[in-house]
Design a protein around this motif. Structure first.
Motif, PDB file in Angstrom:
ATOM      1  N   ARG A 238       0.823  -1.196   0.000  1.00 54.18           N
ATOM      2  CA  ARG A 238       0.000   0.000   0.000  1.00 54.18           C
ATOM      3  C   ARG A 238       0.866   1.259   0.000  1.00 54.18           C
ATOM      4  O   ARG A 238       0.576   2.221  -0.711  1.00 54.18           O
ATOM      5  N   ALA A 239       1.926   1.241   0.805  1.00 57.96           N
ATOM      6  CA  ALA A 239       2.825   2.397   0.842  1.00 57.96           C
ATOM      7  C   ALA A 239       3.522   2.594  -0.497  1.00 57.96           C
ATOM      8  O   ALA A 239       3.676   3.720  -0.982  1.00 57.96           O
ATOM      9  N   THR A 240       3.921   1.470  -1.104  1.00 58.96           N
ATOM     10  CA  THR A 240       4.571   1.563  -2.407  1.00 58.96           C
ATOM     11  C   THR A 240       3.620   2.120  -3.456  1.00 58.96           C
ATOM     12  O   THR A 240       3.996   2.971  -4.279  1.00 58.96           O
ATOM     13  N   ALA A 241       2.384   1.657  -3.426  1.00 59.62           N
ATOM     14  CA  ALA A 241       1.399   2.156  -4.380  1.00 59.62           C
ATOM     15  C   ALA A 241       1.124   3.641  -4.165  1.00 59.62           C
ATOM     16  O   ALA A 241       0.956   4.406  -5.128  1.00 59.62           O
ATOM     17  N   LEU A 242       1.083   4.048  -2.883  1.00 60.64           N
ATOM     18  CA  LEU A 242       0.862   5.459  -2.583  1.00 60.64           C
ATOM     19  C   LEU A 242       2.004   6.311  -3.108  1.00 60.64           C
ATOM     20  O   LEU A 242       1.783   7.374  -3.700  1.00 60.64           O
ATOM     21  N   LEU A 243       3.236   5.839  -2.891  1.00 62.13           N
ATOM     22  CA  LEU A 243       4.394   6.583  -3.388  1.00 62.13           C
ATOM     23  C   LEU A 243       4.386   6.672  -4.909  1.00 62.13           C
ATOM     24  O   LEU A 243       4.747   7.704  -5.482  1.00 62.13           O
ATOM     25  N   ARG A 244       3.971   5.586  -5.546  1.00 62.70           N
ATOM     26  CA  ARG A 244       3.911   5.604  -7.005  1.00 62.70           C
ATOM     27  C   ARG A 244       2.887   6.615  -7.504  1.00 62.70           C
ATOM     28  O   ARG A 244       3.125   7.335  -8.479  1.00 62.70           O
TER      29      ARG A 244
END
Length: 351
Positions: free
Chosen positions: A12-18
């Motif tokens: 989820r954090a990775t998707a948010l950063l993307r």
């Protein structure tokens, strides 16, 4: 189970950063530069913030005017009429654009929002390029200051260089466009493509009193907001980078590199003028001092022309608005035009 639960937030954090990077990468790059700078050189970080703020404030009148014009044109439908006014005989259109660029009171920063508005309204790229190349090189106040620092002959040569550079760029773009080499030059989301696009193919009636219709009022607000964000993010990054270049590239280095006479310094002046951007007004005393120390006048002219046209804010704006092949053409026209102007001015002085 605990390991699985603890790993759940990571995607989820990775998707948010993307998502953040995709939508706000320019702001994130600016923020990261300032954070790293603050960690290693807090004094320079404060100076960069102050420089960026002052630069944005100094261009605010141009920004507000251009944003207002772009939003007004979109809300009223006047952009159709404006785009149509920039069509017609290519020779006259390019000539007027080059003359307007060489005589207009726009610096390399102030012209950016105007160019963005013209491209968004579907003005032909040949006329825009002619204006874009000529505008940063000379303006009325610059002519007066150049005359005082470098002499009337140099000021006239710089003005002619601006207009001729615009003419050359406009015609090159026009001829390449006719040959099919510059179809769809704008990035996605900028304007509606090509020379005039749908605004010229299917013009709609102009509604001057746009505020009387809620839909048009909303369109005005959306356009003003979108243009403001677009310009601010790119100008902020440009001014941050410009501040660092001015801080970490000593003027003495530029002075040593441009000393001497002959064709070599003209070529070097052209190339050095690209990364070593100086404010056009601040660069005049430097070039005057270099010429007084024996630098070829042609090298000085090449430096001023190349530095003005390919200045960091202008170059970043070009990159943001047009596709890479048009950006490469812009740089090639700037360099070749600056070198030719410097060489011709040097030959004139030797005659």
């Amino acid at each position: 189970m605990d390991m699985t639960d603890s790993s759940l937030p990571q995607p989820r954090a990775t998707a948010l950063l993307r998502r953040l990077w995709k939508g706000h990468r320019i702001w994130m790059v600016s923020a990261m530069i300032l954070i790293v700078l603050a960690a290693f050189n807090a004094t320079q970080a404060r100076a960069t913030l102050l420089f960026t703020s002052d630069a944005l404030l100094s261009t605010a009148p141009f920004l507000l005017l251009s944003i207002g014009i772009a939003a007004w044109a979109t809300a009223t439908g006047a952009d159709n009429m404006i785009a149509r006014a920039f069509t017609g005989a290519p020779a006259l259109m390019i000539l007027l654009a080059a003359l307007a660029g060489g005589l207009s009171p726009f610096c390399s920063c102030g012209v950016i929002p105007l160019i963005a508005a013209l491209l968004a309204m579907g003005v032909p790229l040949s006329a825009v390029m002619a204006f874009w190349l000529a505008s940063p090189v000379m303006d009325p106040s610059m002519f007066i200051l150049t005359t005082g620092v470098l002499g009337l002959e140099f000021a006239i040569a710089k003005t002619l260089a601006a207009v001729c550079l615009g003419l050359m760029g406009g015609w090159v773009v026009h001829l390449m466009g006719r040959a099919g080499g510059l179809s769809d030059p704008l990035r996605d989301g900028i304007g509606n493509g090509g020379c005039g696009g749908s605004k010229l193919r299917a013009p709609k009636p102009v509604v001057w009193r746009f505020w009387s219709e809620p839909e048009r009022r909303a369109k005005f607000g959306r356009e003003a907001w979108n243009v403001t964000l677009f310009l601010l993010k790119w100008l902020t990054l440009a001014f941050i980078l410009e501040s660092l270049m001015l801080a970490f590239i000593p003027a003495e280095t530029i002075t040593q590199a441009l000393g001497g006479t002959g064709i070599g310094p003209i070529l070097l002046g052209t190339l050095v003028g690209v990364p070593a951007y100086l404010n056009g007004y601040a660069a005049l005393p430097l070039v005057g001092g270099l010429i007084g120390q024996g630098m070829a006048p042609g090298a000085g002219l090449a430096f001023l022309v190349a530095g003005g046209v390919t200045s960091l804010p202008a170059a970043i704006a070009v990159w943001a608005l047009v596709k890479p092949r048009v950006f490469a053409l812009y740089i090639a026209l700037s360099l070749s035009g600056a070198f030719a102007a410097g060489l011709l001015f040097q030959l004139w002085n030797m005659a």
